[in-house]
Design a protein around this motif. Sequence first.
Motif, short mmCIF file in Angstrom:
data_model
loop_
_atom_site.label_atom_id
_atom_site.label_comp_id
_atom_site.label_asym_id
_atom_site.label_seq_id
_atom_site.Cartn_x
_atom_site.Cartn_y
_atom_site.Cartn_z
N TRP A 190 -1.82 4.08 -5.74
CA TRP A 190 -2.63 4.12 -6.97
C TRP A 190 -2.43 5.44 -7.69
CZ3 TRP A 190 -7.42 7.02 -7.58
CH2 TRP A 190 -8.06 6.76 -8.80
N ARG A 191 -2.41 6.55 -6.92
CA ARG A 191 -2.20 7.86 -7.52
C ARG A 191 -0.80 7.96 -8.13
NH1 ARG A 191 -6.00 11.65 -6.51
NH2 ARG A 191 -7.58 11.16 -4.94
N LEU A 192 0.20 7.41 -7.45
CA LEU A 192 1.54 7.40 -8.01
C LEU A 192 1.55 6.64 -9.33
CD1 LEU A 192 4.92 6.71 -6.27
CD2 LEU A 192 4.24 5.28 -8.19
N HIS A 193 0.87 5.50 -9.37
CA HIS A 193 0.81 4.67 -10.57
C HIS A 193 0.22 5.46 -11.74
CE1 HIS A 193 0.02 0.28 -12.07
NE2 HIS A 193 0.76 0.99 -12.91
N ARG A 194 -0.88 6.16 -11.50
CA ARG A 194 -1.52 6.95 -12.54
C ARG A 194 -0.61 8.07 -13.04
NH1 ARG A 194 -7.28 9.08 -11.03
NH2 ARG A 194 -7.13 9.70 -13.21
N ALA A 195 0.24 8.60 -12.13
CA ALA A 195 1.12 9.71 -12.51
C ALA A 195 2.17 9.29 -13.53
CB ALA A 195 1.80 10.28 -11.26
N VAL A 214 -8.45 -1.65 -4.96
CA VAL A 214 -8.32 -0.49 -5.83
C VAL A 214 -8.04 -0.99 -7.25
CG1 VAL A 214 -6.96 1.60 -6.26
CG2 VAL A 214 -7.46 0.89 -3.92
N PRO A 215 -8.55 -0.32 -8.30
CA PRO A 215 -8.31 -0.77 -9.67
C PRO A 215 -6.83 -1.00 -9.97
CG PRO A 215 -9.93 0.99 -9.66
CD PRO A 215 -9.42 0.87 -8.25
N GLY A 216 -6.55 -2.12 -10.60
CA GLY A 216 -5.19 -2.44 -10.99
C GLY A 216 -4.32 -3.00 -9.89
N GLU A 217 -4.89 -3.23 -8.73
CA GLU A 217 -4.11 -3.69 -7.57
C GLU A 217 -4.07 -5.22 -7.53
OE1 GLU A 217 -4.51 -1.97 -3.33
OE2 GLU A 217 -5.84 -3.72 -3.38
#
Length: 204
Positions: A107-112, A135-138
Motif C-alpha cells: 500500500w505504501r509503495l502504491h501511494r509513492a 487496506v484501501p484500494g486493495e
Amino acid sequence: MTYVMRQRLKLVALLGLLFAPLPLAWAMLNAQVGIPDGRVANGALLPAVAPLPEWSLRYIGEEQDASLVETGMPPQIARGADEERFWLSWPESEDSRQAEVQAERWWRLHRALGKEAPRLGRLVVAAQKFQHAQVPGEQRALGEWPVADLHSAATPESDATLPESLRLIDPQGRVVLAYGADVTPKAVLTDVRRLLKRNPAAPR
C-alpha cells in the motif's frame, strides 16, 4: 614535406580517429570491461506462469458482497471506469501479522507512485479466507496462487531459486515480473516506475 603529403597525413589521421573506437569496443566486449549489466529488472522476467485470467480466482468486492464476485481479470469496479491497470499481486501469508505487514508494505509503495498511482492495482490472493483487514484500494480474490517455474524465466541462475512472493502483471493479464521473498519495496518501485514510463497512459 610537400602540400600533397601533408593532406595525405591529415586524411590518414582522420581515418584513424574514425576507426580507432572499433578495436577498443571489440576488446571491451570480449574482456567484459566497462559493459553495463544486462539485467534491467530486479525480478525474474517473464516467468513461466499462466496469465491472470486463467488463474482459478473469485474476486470479492470491498463489502464482501457475493454479487461482486467475478472470474478472469479483476472486475471493472476495481479497475476504474477508464483505466487499464498494471497489477501488483501476492499470496497472503497464513500468519495474520505477516499478512498485515505485506498489505501495508505494498500500500505504501502504491501511494509513492503519486499521480501514476491510478495506473497500478493491488491484488492479494488467499486460499479460503483473509487474515488481515482490507487496506484501501486493495482488490481481493479467493483461490489458487499458480506456481511459477522460475528456472525457465529470463533470469540469472542465482535468482531462479528464490521463493516467489510477488508478481507484476500487465493490463492484459500477462505476468511480466516475479519477485522472491527478499525483494525490497524500493526495488519493486523502481521496476514499476520504469514499466509505467515505457508504457505511457493513453491520452484522454
